[in-house]
Motif scaffolding. Structure first.
Motif, PDB file in Angstrom:
ATOM      1  N   GLY A  52      51.698   0.569 -71.829  1.00 19.86           N
ATOM      2  CA  GLY A  52      51.495   0.765 -70.409  1.00 19.86           C
ATOM      3  C   GLY A  52      50.054   0.525 -69.994  1.00 19.86           C
ATOM      4  O   GLY A  52      49.125   0.996 -70.651  1.00 19.86           O
ATOM      5  N   PHE A  53      49.866  -0.246 -68.941  1.00 21.64           N
ATOM      6  CA  PHE A  53      48.540  -0.398 -68.353  1.00 21.64           C
ATOM      7  C   PHE A  53      48.711  -0.727 -66.873  1.00 21.64           C
ATOM      8  O   PHE A  53      49.818  -0.998 -66.412  1.00 21.64           O
ATOM      9  N   SER A  54      47.623  -0.660 -66.152  1.00 21.43           N
ATOM     10  CA  SER A  54      47.711  -0.821 -64.696  1.00 21.43           C
ATOM     11  C   SER A  54      47.561  -2.288 -64.300  1.00 21.43           C
ATOM     12  O   SER A  54      47.065  -3.106 -65.076  1.00 21.43           O
ATOM     13  N   PRO A  55      47.971  -2.637 -63.078  1.00 20.23           N
ATOM     14  CA  PRO A  55      47.783  -4.005 -62.597  1.00 20.23           C
ATOM     15  C   PRO A  55      46.360  -4.275 -62.110  1.00 20.23           C
ATOM     16  O   PRO A  55      46.089  -5.365 -61.604  1.00 20.23           O
ATOM     17  N   CYS A  56      45.466  -3.308 -62.241  1.00 24.48           N
ATOM     18  CA  CYS A  56      44.077  -3.508 -61.825  1.00 24.48           C
ATOM     19  C   CYS A  56      43.430  -4.608 -62.670  1.00 24.48           C
ATOM     20  O   CYS A  56      43.745  -4.755 -63.862  1.00 24.48           O
ATOM     21  N   PRO A  57      42.523  -5.384 -62.101  1.00 28.39           N
ATOM     22  CA  PRO A  57      41.954  -6.533 -62.811  1.00 28.39           C
ATOM     23  C   PRO A  57      41.318  -6.207 -64.154  1.00 28.39           C
ATOM     24  O   PRO A  57      41.408  -7.006 -65.087  1.00 28.39           O
TER      25      PRO A  57
ATOM     26  N   ALA B  10      43.911  12.972 -43.426  1.00 26.16           N
ATOM     27  CA  ALA B  10      43.001  13.701 -44.315  1.00 26.16           C
ATOM     28  C   ALA B  10      41.595  13.591 -43.740  1.00 26.16           C
ATOM     29  O   ALA B  10      41.249  12.602 -43.087  1.00 26.16           O
ATOM     30  N   ASP B  11      40.794  14.627 -43.983  1.00 20.43           N
ATOM     31  CA  ASP B  11      39.416  14.622 -43.489  1.00 20.43           C
ATOM     32  C   ASP B  11      38.514  13.740 -44.343  1.00 20.43           C
ATOM     33  O   ASP B  11      37.542  13.161 -43.850  1.00 20.43           O
ATOM     34  N   ALA B  12      38.831  13.658 -45.631  1.00 19.90           N
ATOM     35  CA  ALA B  12      38.045  12.847 -46.556  1.00 19.90           C
ATOM     36  C   ALA B  12      38.982  12.278 -47.605  1.00 19.90           C
ATOM     37  O   ALA B  12      40.112  12.754 -47.780  1.00 19.90           O
ATOM     38  N   GLY B  13      38.522  11.256 -48.302  1.00 17.11           N
ATOM     39  CA  GLY B  13      39.352  10.626 -49.318  1.00 17.11           C
ATOM     40  C   GLY B  13      38.565  10.364 -50.585  1.00 17.11           C
ATOM     41  O   GLY B  13      37.388   9.996 -50.535  1.00 17.11           O
ATOM     42  N   LEU B  14      39.224  10.564 -51.713  1.00 13.78           N
ATOM     43  CA  LEU B  14      38.615  10.319 -53.017  1.00 13.78           C
ATOM     44  C   LEU B  14      39.103   8.958 -53.496  1.00 13.78           C
ATOM     45  O   LEU B  14      40.285   8.796 -53.811  1.00 13.78           O
ATOM     46  N   ILE B  15      38.209   7.962 -53.512  1.00 11.14           N
ATOM     47  CA  ILE B  15      38.635   6.586 -53.775  1.00 11.14           C
ATOM     48  C   ILE B  15      38.200   6.105 -55.150  1.00 11.14           C
ATOM     49  O   ILE B  15      37.156   6.500 -55.680  1.00 11.14           O
ATOM     50  N   ILE B  16      39.049   5.239 -55.722  1.00 11.57           N
ATOM     51  CA  ILE B  16      38.826   4.681 -57.056  1.00 11.57           C
ATOM     52  C   ILE B  16      39.155   3.191 -57.010  1.00 11.57           C
ATOM     53  O   ILE B  16      39.548   2.656 -55.983  1.00 11.57           O
ATOM     54  N   HIS B  17      39.000   2.547 -58.164  1.00 13.10           N
ATOM     55  CA  HIS B  17      39.371   1.133 -58.316  1.00 13.10           C
ATOM     56  C   HIS B  17      38.667   0.242 -57.280  1.00 13.10           C
ATOM     57  O   HIS B  17      37.504   0.459 -56.963  1.00 13.10           O
ATOM     58  N   GLU B  18      39.401  -0.728 -56.729  1.00  7.78           N
ATOM     59  CA  GLU B  18      38.779  -1.714 -55.851  1.00  7.78           C
ATOM     60  C   GLU B  18      38.347  -1.139 -54.514  1.00  7.78           C
ATOM     61  O   GLU B  18      37.553  -1.761 -53.796  1.00  7.78           O
ATOM     62  N   SER B  19      38.833   0.066 -54.174  1.00  7.21           N
ATOM     63  CA  SER B  19      38.409   0.692 -52.912  1.00  7.21           C
ATOM     64  C   SER B  19      36.896   0.899 -52.882  1.00  7.21           C
ATOM     65  O   SER B  19      36.289   0.928 -51.809  1.00  7.21           O
ATOM     66  N   ARG B  20      36.316   1.008 -54.054  1.00  6.37           N
ATOM     67  CA  ARG B  20      34.864   1.170 -54.136  1.00  6.37           C
ATOM     68  C   ARG B  20      34.136  -0.016 -53.509  1.00  6.37           C
ATOM     69  O   ARG B  20      33.037   0.128 -52.983  1.00  6.37           O
ATOM     70  N   PHE B  21      34.757  -1.182 -53.553  1.00  3.45           N
ATOM     71  CA  PHE B  21      34.117  -2.400 -53.043  1.00  3.45           C
ATOM     72  C   PHE B  21      34.470  -2.694 -51.591  1.00  3.45           C
ATOM     73  O   PHE B  21      33.869  -3.568 -50.976  1.00  3.45           O
ATOM     74  N   THR B  22      35.460  -1.996 -51.046  1.00  2.00           N
ATOM     75  CA  THR B  22      35.971  -2.378 -49.731  1.00  2.00           C
ATOM     76  C   THR B  22      35.878  -1.288 -48.669  1.00  2.00           C
ATOM     77  O   THR B  22      36.137  -1.559 -47.500  1.00  2.00           O
TER      78      THR B  22
ATOM     79  N   HIS C  65      48.923 -10.105 -60.467  1.00  2.70           N
ATOM     80  CA  HIS C  65      49.057  -8.648 -60.326  1.00  2.70           C
ATOM     81  C   HIS C  65      48.053  -8.061 -59.345  1.00  2.70           C
ATOM     82  O   HIS C  65      48.062  -6.855 -59.110  1.00  2.70           O
ATOM     83  N   ALA C  66      47.204  -8.888 -58.775  1.00  5.35           N
ATOM     84  CA  ALA C  66      46.208  -8.404 -57.816  1.00  5.35           C
ATOM     85  C   ALA C  66      46.256  -9.268 -56.566  1.00  5.35           C
ATOM     86  O   ALA C  66      45.247  -9.758 -56.081  1.00  5.35           O
ATOM     87  N   GLN C  67      47.461  -9.440 -56.045  1.00  3.26           N
ATOM     88  CA  GLN C  67      47.683 -10.410 -54.979  1.00  3.26           C
ATOM     89  C   GLN C  67      46.948 -10.071 -53.688  1.00  3.26           C
ATOM     90  O   GLN C  67      46.633 -10.949 -52.901  1.00  3.26           O
ATOM     91  N   GLU C  68      46.697  -8.796 -53.438  1.00  4.04           N
ATOM     92  CA  GLU C  68      46.033  -8.403 -52.196  1.00  4.04           C
ATOM     93  C   GLU C  68      44.520  -8.326 -52.340  1.00  4.04           C
ATOM     94  O   GLU C  68      43.829  -7.905 -51.426  1.00  4.04           O
ATOM     95  N   MET C  69      44.014  -8.749 -53.487  1.00  2.00           N
ATOM     96  CA  MET C  69      42.589  -8.650 -53.768  1.00  2.00           C
ATOM     97  C   MET C  69      41.968 -10.050 -53.785  1.00  2.00           C
ATOM     98  O   MET C  69      42.535 -10.970 -54.367  1.00  2.00           O
ATOM     99  N   SER C  70      40.828 -10.200 -53.165  1.00  2.00           N
ATOM    100  CA  SER C  70      40.153 -11.496 -53.194  1.00  2.00           C
ATOM    101  C   SER C  70      39.616 -11.775 -54.585  1.00  2.00           C
ATOM    102  O   SER C  70      39.436 -10.867 -55.401  1.00  2.00           O
ATOM    103  N   ARG C  71      39.371 -13.037 -54.848  1.00  4.16           N
ATOM    104  CA  ARG C  71      38.819 -13.421 -56.151  1.00  4.16           C
ATOM    105  C   ARG C  71      37.473 -12.750 -56.392  1.00  4.16           C
ATOM    106  O   ARG C  71      37.151 -12.346 -57.503  1.00  4.16           O
ATOM    107  N   GLU C  72      36.685 -12.606 -55.336  1.00  6.17           N
ATOM    108  CA  GLU C  72      35.360 -11.989 -55.459  1.00  6.17           C
ATOM    109  C   GLU C  72      35.468 -10.509 -55.833  1.00  6.17           C
ATOM    110  O   GLU C  72      34.723 -10.013 -56.680  1.00  6.17           O
ATOM    111  N   VAL C  73      36.427  -9.800 -55.201  1.00  6.45           N
ATOM    112  CA  VAL C  73      36.616  -8.382 -55.527  1.00  6.45           C
ATOM    113  C   VAL C  73      37.143  -8.237 -56.950  1.00  6.45           C
ATOM    114  O   VAL C  73      36.725  -7.340 -57.694  1.00  6.45           O
ATOM    115  N   CYS C  74      38.055  -9.118 -57.364  1.00  2.00           N
ATOM    116  CA  CYS C  74      38.549  -9.092 -58.749  1.00  2.00           C
ATOM    117  C   CYS C  74      37.402  -9.236 -59.745  1.00  2.00           C
ATOM    118  O   CYS C  74      37.305  -8.491 -60.731  1.00  2.00           O
TER     119      CYS C  74
END
Length: 284
Positions: A10-15, A145-157, A225-234
């Protein structure tokens, strides 16, 4: 090991994961006669599958590792661990971190390392709204929500969504401990036996090294597996989360993981375990 053996993986579809696992699942490195049946899921789903003992080998959050150490051993290869790569707490307005106790915080899963770090940062926080990581920014923008805890590609966007950073938990962790931040690692079921676990670990380390030497070979697989992510973000994602610690944790990486486990135990967030991190190792 005699003959071909197939393990669930098992692994994630993250780049960063598809980049690292591409050589292993496509037979580009010596797998010692082991084949892999891949299952791609978001990290919290993987955490829960591992908690249920449903996978032979899997990517998990280090928070989840704290709950499965008796049944799974950590591998020295394949980790997401480093500096300047921690989860971020964001909001659509300025909120003093001291006032977070009264706020609703969207989080990406109960067993994510992000939530463990947030609870270590402020043990008084209890008002969490659990949801898939890719829905958190929209939930904050809607006011769910008042605040959100973000991970993965959200850090870049997140800035493109008009959100602002309240706390960088990686920065906080590094300031507190002087150590890199352990986010996710690869575990193998202890019942597989030492020889099989060692073979998986060798193949994974070779696969990560191969991927870093031939970055273009996995491009199509990553893109599927990262269809919604730009090549630059990947590319930025891979550069941030795949590093020397991904090939081998080394002494510093192991110290960081032990530190996280110990702090989680002291806070009562993860159970105390007598099991060693690695297969064949004595408990420290």
């Amino acid at each position: 090991m005699n003959g071909q053996r197939t393990l669930s993986l098992g692994f994630s579809p993250c780049p960063n994961d598809t980049f690292m696992f591409y050589p292993l699942v496509h037979g580009l490195v010596d797998t010692s006669g082991i084949s892999y049946r891949e299952r791609l899921e978001d990290v919290e789903t993987l955490n829960r599958l591992a908690l249920a003992g449903a996978l032979d080998v899997s990517k998990v959050s280090y928070h989840a590792l704290g709950h499965i150490r008796d049944d799974y051993a950590l591998l020295r290869a394949g980790s997401a661990l480093g500096r300047g790569c921690g989860p971020l707490l964001v909001a659509s307005r300025s909120i003093d971190p001291c006032d977070l106790g009264s706020q609703t915080i969207a989080v990406p899963g109960r067993y994510t390392t992000a939530l463990l770090l947030l609870r270590l940062f402020n043990p008084g926080l209890t008002n969490f709204l659990v949801m898939p990581f890719n829905e958190i920014m929209d939930a904050v923008l809607r006011g769910d929500a008042d605040a959100g805890l973000i991970i993965h590609e959200s850090r870049f966007t997140y800035q493109g969504y008009g959100l602002r950073k309240l706390v960088d938990l990686g920065e906080w962790w590094e300031g507190e401990t002087g150590l890199p931040i352990p986010l996710g690692g690869i575990v193998a079921r202890r019942s597989l036996g030492g020889a099989t676990i060692a073979a998986v670990e060798r193949a994974l380390a070779d696969g990560v090294a191969f991927a870093r030497s031939h970055p273009e070979q996995a491009a199509r697989y990553i893109g599927e597996h990262a269809q919604e992510m730009s090549r630059e973000v990947c590319a930025a994602h891979i550069q941030l989360y795949v590093n020397d610690f991904s090939v081998d944790l080394g002494d510093e990486g192991v110290r960081a993981i032990h530190c996280l486990m110990e702090r989680g135990e002291r806070a009562g967030i993860i159970p105390v375990s007598g099991a060693p991190l690695f297969c064949g190792e004595q408990h420290p």
